[in-house]
Design a protein around this motif. Structure first.
Motif: not given
Length: 90
Positions: A25-28, A32-37, A41-42
């Protein structure tokens, strides 16, 4: 459901330990945070899409003083649920 309850549910559903479920969960969250930063788009087919939207600067009113204030531009995270998720919660 809070984070601990989600970890417990993930462990029960997947057969993983709670420690492994927490790491997943923490890896997810981190991914997601890195991709959005980075402005990416995910898209998770059947679940939904995470994206970043830009809100432009605008004028607003301070509710306590009733004076006009400028609200600065900012970026916000958005989530649009997929069709399967929408159908599942109806």
């Amino acid at each position: 459901m809070n984070k601990a309850e989600l970890i417990n549910a993930m462990a029960a559903e997947s057969g993983l330990s709670k420690v492994d479920s927490k790491k997943a969960l923490e890896a997810f969250f981190s991914s997601v945070t890195k991709a959005l930063s980075a402005g990416d788009k995910i898209s998770l087919v059947g679940f939904g899409t995470f994206s970043v939207a830009e809100r432009s600067a605008r004028m607003g009113i301070n509710p306590s003083t009733k004076k006009a204030i400028e609200i600065p531009a900012k970026k916000v995270a958005k989530f649009k649920p997929g069709a399967e998720l929408t159908d599942a919660i109806k």
